[in-house]
Design a protein around this motif. Structure first.
Motif, PDB file in Angstrom:
ATOM      1  N   ASN A   1      43.353  51.822  56.262  1.00  0.00           N
ATOM      2  CA  ASN A   1      43.625  50.849  55.209  1.00  0.00           C
ATOM      3  C   ASN A   1      44.831  51.256  54.370  1.00  0.00           C
ATOM      4  OD1 ASN A   1      43.001  48.510  53.566  1.00  0.00           O
ATOM      5  ND2 ASN A   1      42.197  49.919  52.030  1.00  0.00           N
ATOM      6  N   GLN A   2      44.874  52.505  53.955  1.00  0.00           N
ATOM      7  CA  GLN A   2      45.979  52.938  53.099  1.00  0.00           C
ATOM      8  C   GLN A   2      47.318  52.875  53.827  1.00  0.00           C
ATOM      9  OE1 GLN A   2      45.638  53.457  49.810  1.00  0.00           O
ATOM     10  NE2 GLN A   2      47.873  53.514  49.840  1.00  0.00           N
ATOM     11  N   VAL A   3      47.317  53.298  55.090  1.00  0.00           N
ATOM     12  CA  VAL A   3      48.561  53.238  55.869  1.00  0.00           C
ATOM     13  C   VAL A   3      49.007  51.791  56.059  1.00  0.00           C
ATOM     14  CG1 VAL A   3      49.626  53.717  58.106  1.00  0.00           C
ATOM     15  CG2 VAL A   3      48.136  55.425  57.046  1.00  0.00           C
ATOM     16  N   LEU A   4      48.058  50.894  56.366  1.00  0.00           N
ATOM     17  CA  LEU A   4      48.409  49.494  56.588  1.00  0.00           C
ATOM     18  C   LEU A   4      48.881  48.825  55.305  1.00  0.00           C
ATOM     19  CD1 LEU A   4      45.656  48.184  59.055  1.00  0.00           C
ATOM     20  CD2 LEU A   4      47.950  49.049  59.567  1.00  0.00           C
ATOM     21  N   ILE A   5      48.235  49.131  54.181  1.00  0.00           N
ATOM     22  CA  ILE A   5      48.694  48.568  52.903  1.00  0.00           C
ATOM     23  C   ILE A   5      50.159  48.923  52.673  1.00  0.00           C
ATOM     24  CG2 ILE A   5      48.510  48.803  50.389  1.00  0.00           C
ATOM     25  CD1 ILE A   5      45.482  49.012  50.723  1.00  0.00           C
ATOM     26  N   GLU A   6      50.488  50.196  52.851  1.00  0.00           N
ATOM     27  CA  GLU A   6      51.862  50.656  52.621  1.00  0.00           C
ATOM     28  C   GLU A   6      52.824  50.052  53.642  1.00  0.00           C
ATOM     29  OE1 GLU A   6      51.507  54.892  52.678  1.00  0.00           O
ATOM     30  OE2 GLU A   6      50.285  54.952  50.852  1.00  0.00           O
ATOM     31  N   LEU A   7      52.397  49.985  54.898  1.00  0.00           N
ATOM     32  CA  LEU A   7      53.251  49.424  55.950  1.00  0.00           C
ATOM     33  C   LEU A   7      53.563  47.959  55.672  1.00  0.00           C
ATOM     34  CD1 LEU A   7      54.603  49.533  58.761  1.00  0.00           C
ATOM     35  CD2 LEU A   7      52.354  49.035  59.761  1.00  0.00           C
ATOM     36  N   PHE A   8      52.534  47.166  55.394  1.00  0.00           N
ATOM     37  CA  PHE A   8      52.763  45.742  55.169  1.00  0.00           C
ATOM     38  C   PHE A   8      53.478  45.480  53.845  1.00  0.00           C
ATOM     39  CE2 PHE A   8      49.241  45.178  58.327  1.00  0.00           C
ATOM     40  CZ  PHE A   8      49.998  44.471  59.255  1.00  0.00           C
ATOM     41  N   ASP A   9      53.255  46.334  52.861  1.00  0.00           N
ATOM     42  CA  ASP A   9      53.960  46.182  51.587  1.00  0.00           C
ATOM     43  C   ASP A   9      55.476  46.285  51.784  1.00  0.00           C
ATOM     44  OD1 ASP A   9      53.792  45.995  48.586  1.00  0.00           O
ATOM     45  OD2 ASP A   9      54.834  47.921  48.749  1.00  0.00           O
ATOM     46  N   GLN A  10      55.888  47.141  52.711  1.00  0.00           N
ATOM     47  CA  GLN A  10      57.325  47.300  52.989  1.00  0.00           C
ATOM     48  C   GLN A  10      57.960  46.016  53.502  1.00  0.00           C
ATOM     49  OE1 GLN A  10      58.255  50.734  55.513  1.00  0.00           O
ATOM     50  NE2 GLN A  10      56.388  51.729  54.786  1.00  0.00           N
ATOM     51  N   ILE A  11      57.149  45.141  54.106  1.00  0.00           N
ATOM     52  CA  ILE A  11      57.704  43.904  54.682  1.00  0.00           C
ATOM     53  C   ILE A  11      57.190  42.669  53.930  1.00  0.00           C
ATOM     54  CG2 ILE A  11      58.171  44.910  56.943  1.00  0.00           C
ATOM     55  CD1 ILE A  11      55.559  43.707  57.963  1.00  0.00           C
ATOM     56  N   ASN A  12      56.849  42.893  52.660  1.00  0.00           N
ATOM     57  CA  ASN A  12      56.480  41.802  51.751  1.00  0.00           C
ATOM     58  C   ASN A  12      55.240  41.042  52.206  1.00  0.00           C
ATOM     59  OD1 ASN A  12      57.165  40.568  49.223  1.00  0.00           O
ATOM     60  ND2 ASN A  12      57.781  38.719  50.339  1.00  0.00           N
ATOM     61  N   ILE A  13      54.267  41.785  52.737  1.00  0.00           N
ATOM     62  CA  ILE A  13      53.007  41.183  53.172  1.00  0.00           C
ATOM     63  C   ILE A  13      51.860  41.882  52.455  1.00  0.00           C
ATOM     64  CG2 ILE A  13      51.415  40.908  55.121  1.00  0.00           C
ATOM     65  CD1 ILE A  13      53.817  40.505  56.931  1.00  0.00           C
ATOM     66  N   ARG A  14      50.908  41.097  51.994  1.00  0.00           N
ATOM     67  CA  ARG A  14      49.718  41.613  51.312  1.00  0.00           C
ATOM     68  C   ARG A  14      48.578  41.698  52.322  1.00  0.00           C
ATOM     69  NH1 ARG A  14      46.690  38.289  46.436  1.00  0.00           N
ATOM     70  NH2 ARG A  14      45.524  40.042  45.491  1.00  0.00           N
ATOM     71  N   LEU A  15      48.014  42.890  52.452  1.00  0.00           N
ATOM     72  CA  LEU A  15      46.893  43.098  53.364  1.00  0.00           C
ATOM     73  C   LEU A  15      45.606  42.706  52.649  1.00  0.00           C
ATOM     74  CD1 LEU A  15      45.762  44.198  56.079  1.00  0.00           C
ATOM     75  CD2 LEU A  15      45.620  46.447  54.962  1.00  0.00           C
ATOM     76  N   ILE A  16      45.020  41.601  53.063  1.00  0.00           N
ATOM     77  CA  ILE A  16      43.815  41.076  52.420  1.00  0.00           C
ATOM     78  C   ILE A  16      42.578  41.797  52.945  1.00  0.00           C
ATOM     79  CG2 ILE A  16      42.442  38.999  51.974  1.00  0.00           C
ATOM     80  CD1 ILE A  16      45.331  39.056  50.761  1.00  0.00           C
ATOM     81  N   ASP A  17      42.392  41.787  54.242  1.00  0.00           N
ATOM     82  CA  ASP A  17      41.294  42.499  54.889  1.00  0.00           C
ATOM     83  C   ASP A  17      41.626  42.654  56.362  1.00  0.00           C
ATOM     84  OD1 ASP A  17      40.526  40.057  56.223  1.00  0.00           O
ATOM     85  OD2 ASP A  17      39.349  39.486  54.479  1.00  0.00           O
ATOM     86  N   PHE A  18      40.795  43.424  57.061  1.00  0.00           N
ATOM     87  CA  PHE A  18      41.024  43.602  58.496  1.00  0.00           C
ATOM     88  C   PHE A  18      39.752  44.121  59.153  1.00  0.00           C
ATOM     89  CE2 PHE A  18      42.181  47.584  56.499  1.00  0.00           C
ATOM     90  CZ  PHE A  18      41.657  48.562  57.323  1.00  0.00           C
ATOM     91  N   LYS A  19      39.718  43.958  60.470  1.00  0.00           N
ATOM     92  CA  LYS A  19      38.600  44.426  61.294  1.00  0.00           C
ATOM     93  C   LYS A  19      39.139  45.421  62.305  1.00  0.00           C
ATOM     94  CE  LYS A  19      37.662  42.673  65.098  1.00  0.00           C
ATOM     95  NZ  LYS A  19      37.917  43.020  66.548  1.00  0.00           N
ATOM     96  N   ILE A  20      38.469  46.565  62.428  1.00  0.00           N
ATOM     97  CA  ILE A  20      38.841  47.534  63.455  1.00  0.00           C
ATOM     98  C   ILE A  20      37.613  47.950  64.237  1.00  0.00           C
ATOM     99  CG2 ILE A  20      40.983  48.452  62.475  1.00  0.00           C
ATOM    100  CD1 ILE A  20      39.379  50.625  61.110  1.00  0.00           C
ATOM    101  N   GLU A  21      37.870  48.544  65.405  1.00  0.00           N
ATOM    102  CA  GLU A  21      36.797  49.050  66.248  1.00  0.00           C
ATOM    103  C   GLU A  21      37.126  50.482  66.665  1.00  0.00           C
ATOM    104  OE1 GLU A  21      35.792  46.381  69.445  1.00  0.00           O
ATOM    105  OE2 GLU A  21      36.001  44.616  68.164  1.00  0.00           O
ATOM    106  N   PHE A  22      36.097  51.211  67.037  1.00  0.00           N
ATOM    107  CA  PHE A  22      36.265  52.598  67.456  1.00  0.00           C
ATOM    108  C   PHE A  22      35.544  52.813  68.777  1.00  0.00           C
ATOM    109  CE2 PHE A  22      36.715  52.607  62.880  1.00  0.00           C
ATOM    110  CZ  PHE A  22      37.731  53.519  62.633  1.00  0.00           C
ATOM    111  N   GLY A  23      35.966  53.859  69.480  1.00  0.00           N
ATOM    112  CA  GLY A  23      35.309  54.206  70.734  1.00  0.00           C
ATOM    113  C   GLY A  23      35.145  55.708  70.865  1.00  0.00           C
ATOM    114  N   ARG A  24      34.215  56.109  71.720  1.00  0.00           N
ATOM    115  CA  ARG A  24      33.969  57.527  71.970  1.00  0.00           C
ATOM    116  C   ARG A  24      34.562  57.944  73.314  1.00  0.00           C
ATOM    117  NH1 ARG A  24      28.762  55.693  70.647  1.00  0.00           N
ATOM    118  NH2 ARG A  24      27.997  56.314  68.567  1.00  0.00           N
TER     119      ARG A  24
END
Length: 236
Positions: free
Chosen positions: A159-182
């Protein structure tokens, strides 16, 4: 490197084994779905945009020491990833009230949350991917206590990385869904994709939707919107 056997066809991807042990070939599809697949349309150009956006984002996360299953992009619509057993949980991180969160809690859409809220959804199509809590997860033996802690920590880092990444391109990160695997040794990796299909993204100046809500809410065509996100990421 060659793809061999088709092992999975989903709403937006096909997965193939390869002639390299432990590596999976993913082919993105020109398909959009909503309402858990009830609504479905072929949308030319969507596959290559989601694949390329996901590839760029996984590379950015790797720079911040966030491991994922991503190995490399193979073509505009294909990528190579490590084989993992997907944990049947959708991990949702919310920074701003929107969608079902606003409806359930009667919080005005667009309200900035005072801290990121993590939610879990059970990946089960026949149950419409219901919201579940940590006790449900433990009862169903989907993840251990230690794994749940790891999933939440990883989700907040992403979340923190994406907030900063999208902020650089004038986009607000509202929410997101991720998945994980083993992996076979139990190591947990970020998996699946991160794209406008799995994130809510709003232009910081206009509040225009730059995500799948354009399709869900029938606000317009999603390919130009996804192209805009890709262009900003590529040229940041």
């Amino acid at each position: 490197m060659e793809k061999t056997e088709l092992i999975y066809t989903g709403k937006a991807k096909r997965l193939f084994t390869t002639n390299q042990t432990g590596q999976i070939w993913i082919e993105y599809l020109d398909q959009a779905t909503a309402l858990n697949g009830v609504r479905k349309d072929e949308i030319l150009g969507k596959a290559e945009l989601n694949n390329q956006i996901t590839s760029l984002i996984f590379k950015e996360l790797a720079k911040k020491d966030i491991p994922s299953h991503f190995i490399k992009q193979l073509s505009k619509t294909e990528q190579l990833v490590e084989a993992v057993a997907i944990i049947p949980l959708e991990v949702v991180v919310r920074n701003v009230a929107a969608g079902s969160f606003s409806k359930k809690l009667a919080i005005e859409e667009g309200t900035q949350l005072t801290f990121p809220i993590i939610e879990f959804y059970y990946k089960k199509d026949e149950l419409d991917d219901p919201f579940i809590n940590e006790d449900h997860i433990k009862y169903l033996e989907l993840a251990t206590d230690e794994e749940l802690i790891a999933l939440k920590e990883a989700a907040l880092k992403v979340n923190q990385v994406l907030i900063e990444l999208f902020d650089q391109i004038n986009i607000r990160l509202i929410d997101f869904k991720i998945e994980f695997g083993r992996k076979e040794d139990g190591t947990i990796l970020l998996a699946d994709e991160i794209s406008p299909d799995t994130c809510r993204l709003w232009d910081k100046t206009t509040n225009d939707h730059l995500d799948k809500d354009v399709y869900r809410k029938e606000l317009g065509e999603i390919v130009p919107v996804y192209k805009e996100v890709f262009s900003r990421l590529k040229n940041k």
